[in-house]
Design an enzyme around this catalytic site. Structure first.
Site, PDB file in Angstrom:
ATOM      1  N   ASP A  16     -10.767  -7.067  16.913  1.00  0.00           N
ATOM      2  CA  ASP A  16     -11.813  -7.293  15.917  1.00  0.00           C
ATOM      3  C   ASP A  16     -12.500  -8.645  16.054  1.00  0.00           C
ATOM      4  OD1 ASP A  16     -11.693  -4.807  14.792  1.00  0.00           O
ATOM      5  OD2 ASP A  16     -10.273  -5.379  13.217  1.00  0.00           O
ATOM      6  N   ARG A  97      -3.947 -19.420   4.998  1.00  0.00           N
ATOM      7  CA  ARG A  97      -5.396 -19.205   4.905  1.00  0.00           C
ATOM      8  C   ARG A  97      -6.189 -20.433   4.471  1.00  0.00           C
ATOM      9  NH1 ARG A  97      -3.786 -16.191   8.268  1.00  0.00           N
ATOM     10  NH2 ARG A  97      -3.705 -13.943   8.008  1.00  0.00           N
ATOM     11  N   ASP A 126      -7.002 -11.625   2.513  1.00  0.00           N
ATOM     12  CA  ASP A 126      -7.356 -12.762   3.366  1.00  0.00           C
ATOM     13  C   ASP A 126      -8.837 -13.112   3.313  1.00  0.00           C
ATOM     14  OD1 ASP A 126      -4.766 -13.329   4.088  1.00  0.00           O
ATOM     15  OD2 ASP A 126      -4.782 -11.965   5.794  1.00  0.00           O
ATOM     16  N   SER A 177      -0.213  -3.477  11.429  1.00  0.00           N
ATOM     17  CA  SER A 177      -1.019  -4.684  11.338  1.00  0.00           C
ATOM     18  C   SER A 177      -0.045  -5.832  11.067  1.00  0.00           C
ATOM     19  CB  SER A 177      -2.025  -4.534  10.192  1.00  0.00           C
ATOM     20  OG  SER A 177      -2.428  -5.815   9.775  1.00  0.00           O
TER      21      SER A 177
HETATM   22  N1  ARG Z   1      -0.109  -8.983   1.995  1.00  0.00           N
HETATM   23  C1  ARG Z   1       0.096 -10.274   2.559  1.00  0.00           C
HETATM   24  C2  ARG Z   1      -0.749 -11.293   1.834  1.00  0.00           C
HETATM   25  O1  ARG Z   1      -1.721 -10.935   1.243  1.00  0.00           O
HETATM   26  C3  ARG Z   1      -0.127 -10.306   4.036  1.00  0.00           C
HETATM   27  C4  ARG Z   1      -1.519 -10.003   4.502  1.00  0.00           C
HETATM   28  C5  ARG Z   1      -1.670  -9.867   5.998  1.00  0.00           C
HETATM   29  N2  ARG Z   1      -0.808  -8.841   6.451  1.00  0.00           N
HETATM   30  C6  ARG Z   1      -0.901  -8.154   7.581  1.00  0.00           C
HETATM   31  N3  ARG Z   1       0.021  -7.304   7.835  1.00  0.00           N
HETATM   32  N4  ARG Z   1      -1.860  -8.323   8.425  1.00  0.00           N
HETATM   33  O2  ARG Z   1      -0.460 -12.464   1.867  1.00  0.00           O
END
Ligand code: ARG
Length: 400
Positions: A16, A97, A126, A177
């Site tokens: 992506d 983040r 995110d 993911s």
């Molecule tokens: N749910 C988690 C959060 O919001 C992780 C998000 C990213 N997870 C992922 N499997 N790409 O902090």
């Protein structure tokens, strides 16, 4: 006329974010794309990623090693706040983040970019954390999120990339993911979308299955200085070494797995598997040291603050005045949180078995049931007379 001329793009090397490069240039008229890959201790070679960005058309490909900052300025604050989102998730992904947002904004300012971009879709947390983080740090920068608008499936994204010479992934792509950094791994999607499906062993990397853990318990002593973890088994360690050694130690005993349904900011419930060995044990130990060194009222009041602090991190509000104000409170409380916690690691459990502090306000003379008891038992009677007075008055009135 494009949406922006010069853009700094958060880059991971995946499909992506790679497709974002030609997409921004060809569909949205961006003239220059500068990519930025952050090293947050995910244990991945960043050189190939850096080169890939250039092959995809980036004019400049930046790599920032931010692991130490990540631990010191983000993870340690969360540990001092004992943050567990929905009482379980120690925010390993969420904490990264705001730091990435800061790196993007710094680079945009340095290179004179007019926008910052990321490859998040419109369904996750995110995107919220990036967008809000960026606007908090520099409200004049535009935020571009092509994957939120392009509506391509993964296959379509791969063939779009191929048109611009972006090699499609060689490995058969994993159904999961995954997000990874020094603090842990977050895994979702694929078979995990069925809440009844037990996570297959292959989703784990940092923690062993209980069937493979040592048959003997192991002890670890964690030293804290004003709330900050500073040593393991008496060895003073820097922030990054401490976390990575503790990850190994704890993960070996199968400790640190979380399987939960969580409530995302955008209203969706999602099923996520986390592995955060060191972070979970550090929070557990830190909380215990607080019970030894803080007064009852601070300890109890702080629980509410911690709840809010965790929500702010999860919901993308790291750079908010409220988080800063809560930080001032938390920092003040940590002044005396110095000492050592002894933990027994065995078969998936981390159990605190001892604690010690020069600032301990645990008072053996008062607590003991032995002969040297200093507590004035008779004083309890008067205390209870007054403490119970409102209850007695109320009871008399309703029962007469
Ligand atoms: N749910 C988690 C959060 O919001 C992780 C998000 C990213 N997870 C992922 N499997 N790409 O902090």
């Amino acid at each position: 006329m494009g949406r922006a001329k010069k853009v700094v793009l958060a880059y991971s090397g995946g499909v992506d974010t790679s497709v974002c490069i030609p997409y921004l240039m060809n569909e949205w008229g961006v003239e220059e794309v500068i990519t930025l890959a952050a090293d947050l201790g995910q244990g991945e070679e960043l050189k190939p990623i850096q080169e890939k960005a250039l092959r995809c058309g980036a004019v400049e490909s930046l790599v920032e090693d931010a692991t130490e900052t990540f631990v010191k300025d983000y993870a340690f604050r969360a540990i001092c706040a004992n943050t567990l989102y929905e009482n379980r998730y120690p925010l390993s992904t969420a904490l990264a983040r705001p730091l990435i947002a800061k790196l993007l904004v710094d680079a945009a300012e340095k290179y004179g970019a007019d926008a910052v971009a990321h490859g998040c879709t419109g369904k996750g947390n995110d995107q919220v954390r990036f967008d809000v983080g960026i606007m908090a740090l520099n409200p004049n920068l535009k935020v571009l999120a092509p994957a939120r608008e392009w509506g391509m499936s993964r296959e379509e994204a791969i063939s779009y990339g191929e048109k611009f010479g972006i090699e499609s992934p060689v490995k058969k792509s994993s159904p999961y993911s995954i997000d990874k950094n020094l603090l842990g791994r977050s895994v979702e999607a694929g078979p995990l979308e069925d809440p009844m499906t037990e996570p297959p062993e292959e989703v784990y990397e940092m923690t062993r299955a209980i069937s493979d853990t040592p048959d003997e318990p192991e002890y670890v002593e964690i030293g804290f200085e004003q709330g900050i973890p500073v040593s393991l088994n008496g060895d003073l360690l820097g922030p990054v070494d401490l976390i990575s050694q503790l990850n190994g130690l704890v993960g070996k005993h199968g400790i640190g797995r979380i399987d939960m349904i969580e409530n995302r900011v955008v209203g969706i419930k999602s099923r996520e598997i986390y592995e955060t060995p060191a972070l979970l044990v550090l929070i557990q130990a830190h909380r215990d040291l607080e019970s030894l060194t803080l007064t009852a009222d601070i300890t109890q009041y702080k629980r509410g603050i911690e709840q809010t602090y965790g929500q702010l991190i999860y919901q993308g509000l790291w750079y908010s005045p409220l988080r800063q104000a809560l930080d001032a409170f938390i920092t003040q409380t940590q002044e005396r949180v110095t000492g050592m916690i002894r933990i027994k690691l065995f078969k998936g459990n981390a159990v605190i078995v001892g604690r010690r502090s020069d600032n301990s306000i645990y008072t053996p003379d008062l607590a003991t049931y032995g002969a040297d008891d200093q507590f004035d038992h008779k004083a309890a009677e008067g205390f209870i007379y007054i403490w119970g007075l409102p209850t007695r008055v109320w009871s008399k009135s309703v029962n007469s």
